[in-house]
Motif scaffolding. Structure first.
Motif, PDB file in Angstrom:
ATOM      1  N   PRO A  68      43.376  35.882  38.756  1.00 49.60           N
ATOM      2  CA  PRO A  68      42.135  35.982  39.528  1.00 49.60           C
ATOM      3  C   PRO A  68      41.820  37.426  39.908  1.00 49.60           C
ATOM      4  O   PRO A  68      42.680  38.303  39.872  1.00 49.60           O
ATOM      5  CB  PRO A  68      42.451  35.166  40.790  1.00 49.60           C
ATOM      6  CG  PRO A  68      43.917  35.367  40.969  1.00 49.60           C
ATOM      7  CD  PRO A  68      44.487  35.377  39.567  1.00 49.60           C
ATOM      8  N   VAL A  69      40.583  37.647  40.289  1.00 46.74           N
ATOM      9  CA  VAL A  69      40.188  38.911  40.895  1.00 46.74           C
ATOM     10  C   VAL A  69      40.625  38.813  42.353  1.00 46.74           C
ATOM     11  O   VAL A  69      40.250  37.873  43.057  1.00 46.74           O
ATOM     12  CB  VAL A  69      38.663  39.131  40.791  1.00 46.74           C
ATOM     13  CG1 VAL A  69      38.235  40.351  41.581  1.00 46.74           C
ATOM     14  CG2 VAL A  69      38.245  39.235  39.340  1.00 46.74           C
ATOM     15  N   LEU A  70      41.439  39.752  42.791  1.00 40.63           N
ATOM     16  CA  LEU A  70      41.958  39.773  44.161  1.00 40.63           C
ATOM     17  C   LEU A  70      41.185  40.812  44.960  1.00 40.63           C
ATOM     18  O   LEU A  70      41.208  41.990  44.613  1.00 40.63           O
ATOM     19  CB  LEU A  70      43.451  40.118  44.152  1.00 40.63           C
ATOM     20  CG  LEU A  70      44.344  39.195  43.328  1.00 40.63           C
ATOM     21  CD1 LEU A  70      45.716  39.811  43.127  1.00 40.63           C
ATOM     22  CD2 LEU A  70      44.457  37.834  43.999  1.00 40.63           C
ATOM     23  N   THR A 100      41.804  44.755  44.386  1.00 38.24           N
ATOM     24  CA  THR A 100      40.784  45.774  44.554  1.00 38.24           C
ATOM     25  C   THR A 100      40.455  45.790  46.039  1.00 38.24           C
ATOM     26  O   THR A 100      40.128  44.757  46.625  1.00 38.24           O
ATOM     27  CB  THR A 100      39.527  45.449  43.725  1.00 38.24           C
ATOM     28  OG1 THR A 100      39.898  45.358  42.348  1.00 38.24           O
ATOM     29  CG2 THR A 100      38.457  46.504  43.905  1.00 38.24           C
ATOM     30  N   TRP A 101      40.557  46.972  46.644  1.00 43.74           N
ATOM     31  CA  TRP A 101      40.344  47.106  48.079  1.00 43.74           C
ATOM     32  C   TRP A 101      38.909  47.538  48.336  1.00 43.74           C
ATOM     33  O   TRP A 101      38.494  48.644  47.971  1.00 43.74           O
ATOM     34  CB  TRP A 101      41.343  48.101  48.647  1.00 43.74           C
ATOM     35  CG  TRP A 101      41.319  48.283  50.123  1.00 43.74           C
ATOM     36  CD1 TRP A 101      40.779  47.453  51.066  1.00 43.74           C
ATOM     37  CD2 TRP A 101      41.879  49.381  50.837  1.00 43.74           C
ATOM     38  NE1 TRP A 101      40.970  47.970  52.319  1.00 43.74           N
ATOM     39  CE2 TRP A 101      41.642  49.145  52.215  1.00 43.74           C
ATOM     40  CE3 TRP A 101      42.549  50.534  50.466  1.00 43.74           C
ATOM     41  CZ2 TRP A 101      42.061  50.027  53.206  1.00 43.74           C
ATOM     42  CZ3 TRP A 101      42.964  51.408  51.454  1.00 43.74           C
ATOM     43  CH2 TRP A 101      42.727  51.156  52.798  1.00 43.74           C
ATOM     44  N   LEU A 102      38.152  46.659  48.976  1.00 46.57           N
ATOM     45  CA  LEU A 102      36.742  46.898  49.297  1.00 46.57           C
ATOM     46  C   LEU A 102      36.564  46.892  50.813  1.00 46.57           C
ATOM     47  O   LEU A 102      36.023  45.945  51.390  1.00 46.57           O
ATOM     48  CB  LEU A 102      35.859  45.816  48.665  1.00 46.57           C
ATOM     49  CG  LEU A 102      35.971  45.587  47.162  1.00 46.57           C
ATOM     50  CD1 LEU A 102      35.139  44.392  46.727  1.00 46.57           C
ATOM     51  CD2 LEU A 102      35.571  46.831  46.400  1.00 46.57           C
ATOM     52  N   PRO A 103      37.035  47.941  51.508  1.00 43.78           N
ATOM     53  CA  PRO A 103      36.929  47.938  52.969  1.00 43.78           C
ATOM     54  C   PRO A 103      35.478  47.807  53.431  1.00 43.78           C
ATOM     55  O   PRO A 103      34.572  48.358  52.821  1.00 43.78           O
ATOM     56  CB  PRO A 103      37.530  49.278  53.388  1.00 43.78           C
ATOM     57  CG  PRO A 103      37.656  50.100  52.162  1.00 43.78           C
ATOM     58  CD  PRO A 103      37.580  49.188  50.986  1.00 43.78           C
ATOM     59  N   ASP A 129      31.484  36.701  34.899  1.00 42.91           N
ATOM     60  CA  ASP A 129      31.877  35.297  34.751  1.00 42.91           C
ATOM     61  C   ASP A 129      31.885  34.610  36.119  1.00 42.91           C
ATOM     62  O   ASP A 129      32.773  34.859  36.932  1.00 42.91           O
ATOM     63  CB  ASP A 129      33.268  35.235  34.105  1.00 42.91           C
ATOM     64  CG  ASP A 129      33.761  33.818  33.880  1.00 42.91           C
ATOM     65  OD1 ASP A 129      33.050  32.850  34.234  1.00 42.91           O
ATOM     66  OD2 ASP A 129      34.883  33.681  33.339  1.00 42.91           O
ATOM     67  N   LEU A 130      30.907  33.752  36.364  1.00 37.50           N
ATOM     68  CA  LEU A 130      30.806  33.069  37.647  1.00 37.50           C
ATOM     69  C   LEU A 130      31.906  32.030  37.851  1.00 37.50           C
ATOM     70  O   LEU A 130      32.089  31.520  38.956  1.00 37.50           O
ATOM     71  CB  LEU A 130      29.436  32.398  37.791  1.00 37.50           C
ATOM     72  CG  LEU A 130      28.227  33.344  37.825  1.00 37.50           C
ATOM     73  CD1 LEU A 130      26.932  32.560  37.898  1.00 37.50           C
ATOM     74  CD2 LEU A 130      28.333  34.320  38.986  1.00 37.50           C
ATOM     75  N   GLU A 131      32.650  31.710  36.793  1.00 35.41           N
ATOM     76  CA  GLU A 131      33.765  30.768  36.895  1.00 35.41           C
ATOM     77  C   GLU A 131      35.102  31.470  37.106  1.00 35.41           C
ATOM     78  O   GLU A 131      36.119  30.817  37.328  1.00 35.41           O
ATOM     79  CB  GLU A 131      33.851  29.911  35.622  1.00 35.41           C
ATOM     80  CG  GLU A 131      32.657  29.024  35.378  1.00 35.41           C
ATOM     81  CD  GLU A 131      32.505  27.914  36.409  1.00 35.41           C
ATOM     82  OE1 GLU A 131      33.505  27.542  37.058  1.00 35.41           O
ATOM     83  OE2 GLU A 131      31.376  27.423  36.589  1.00 35.41           O
ATOM     84  N   ARG A 132      35.129  32.795  36.998  1.00 36.58           N
ATOM     85  CA  ARG A 132      36.387  33.534  37.152  1.00 36.58           C
ATOM     86  C   ARG A 132      36.939  33.321  38.562  1.00 36.58           C
ATOM     87  O   ARG A 132      36.210  33.464  39.540  1.00 36.58           O
ATOM     88  CB  ARG A 132      36.136  35.026  36.902  1.00 36.58           C
ATOM     89  CG  ARG A 132      37.328  35.922  37.126  1.00 36.58           C
ATOM     90  CD  ARG A 132      38.132  36.131  35.863  1.00 36.58           C
ATOM     91  NE  ARG A 132      39.320  36.919  36.113  1.00 36.58           N
ATOM     92  CZ  ARG A 132      39.417  38.231  35.909  1.00 36.58           C
ATOM     93  NH1 ARG A 132      38.378  38.914  35.428  1.00 36.58           N
ATOM     94  NH2 ARG A 132      40.552  38.861  36.153  1.00 36.58           N
ATOM     95  N   PRO A 133      38.215  32.973  38.690  1.00 38.99           N
ATOM     96  CA  PRO A 133      38.777  32.805  40.031  1.00 38.99           C
ATOM     97  C   PRO A 133      38.771  34.125  40.804  1.00 38.99           C
ATOM     98  O   PRO A 133      39.079  35.179  40.245  1.00 38.99           O
ATOM     99  CB  PRO A 133      40.211  32.350  39.768  1.00 38.99           C
ATOM    100  CG  PRO A 133      40.238  31.865  38.361  1.00 38.99           C
ATOM    101  CD  PRO A 133      39.172  32.645  37.636  1.00 38.99           C
ATOM    102  N   ILE A 134      38.414  34.032  42.070  1.00 37.62           N
ATOM    103  CA  ILE A 134      38.402  35.180  42.970  1.00 37.62           C
ATOM    104  C   ILE A 134      39.136  34.770  44.234  1.00 37.62           C
ATOM    105  O   ILE A 134      38.913  33.680  44.767  1.00 37.62           O
ATOM    106  CB  ILE A 134      36.963  35.608  43.338  1.00 37.62           C
ATOM    107  CG1 ILE A 134      36.145  35.930  42.096  1.00 37.62           C
ATOM    108  CG2 ILE A 134      36.985  36.798  44.291  1.00 37.62           C
ATOM    109  CD1 ILE A 134      34.669  36.186  42.386  1.00 37.62           C
TER     110      ILE A 134
END
Length: 195
Positions: A68-70, A100-103, A129-134
């Motif tokens: 997943p995208v973390l 990925t740190w998005l403060p 990809d709207l189905e990609r786990p996040i």
């Protein structure tokens, strides 16, 4: 005691205990209609409509099986007040490896430029990809990761996971990595919201 008298006593005890509960009790925190606008640290709901709430074991399984995208939304540590001039200060931010740190992306209100930057950055990270786990996370009792999860659901992402235990819940049983804020997110036009 006769059964007829037990019901009023039990009812009175329940009312008293409910009234005695602290105002910030974690029991029954409801999801707000919109994004949380208050302090980012405080009791959060146990749910996030449109997303899946996960624990550390489930995050580990997602990482192993689905990559997943973390997204870490933790704030940047501020230099302590009263630090002498020239005093050394080396803040170290730890997160789940590969994050990925998005403060500040979990603020209750983002101006249009920040919203556009967030939408573009997440689209890039997911390959559109709207189905990609996040997975969104921060620290325990952090509304920022809840707000970001809600934003992603609103953007049409259908596999959003909210990890309310945050980095502390992760590091109890897993390795962490040292991270810097995402360079593309940090380069966005700075928000004027709340200034």
């Amino acid at each position: 005691m006769r059964p007829v008298l037990r019901l009023p006593i039990v009812t009175a005890a329940a009312v008293f205990l409910t009234a005695a509960a602290p105002a910030d009790s974690p029991v029954g925190v409801r999801e707000p209609d919109g994004y949380w606008q208050g302090a980012l640290h405080g009791y959060t709901p146990q749910t996030l409509a449109g997303a899946t709430v996960v624990d550390a074991g489930e995050v580990a399984k997602l990482i192993q099986e689905h990559k997943p995208v973390l997204l870490d939304v933790s704030e940047i540590d501020r230099k302590p007040a009263g630090l002498p001039p020239g005093g050394l200060w080396f803040p170290i931010h730890r997160n789940i490896p590969g994050s990925t740190w998005l403060p500040a992306s979990g603020e209750g209100e983002l101006d249009a430029a920040a919203q556009d930057a967030l939408k573009a950055r997440v689209a890039d990270l997911t390959g559109g990809d709207l189905e990609r786990p996040i997975v969104t996370y921060c620290h325990p009792d952090c509304w920022g990761s809840w707000n970001l999860g809600k934003r992603l659901v609103a953007l049409g992402y259908r596999n959003v996971h909210w990890f309310p235990q945050g980095i502390e819940g992760w590091q109890d049983g897993h390795d962490t990595a040292v991270s810097r804020p995402d360079a593309r997110w940090a380069a966005r036009p700075k928000s004027t919201v709340g200034q």
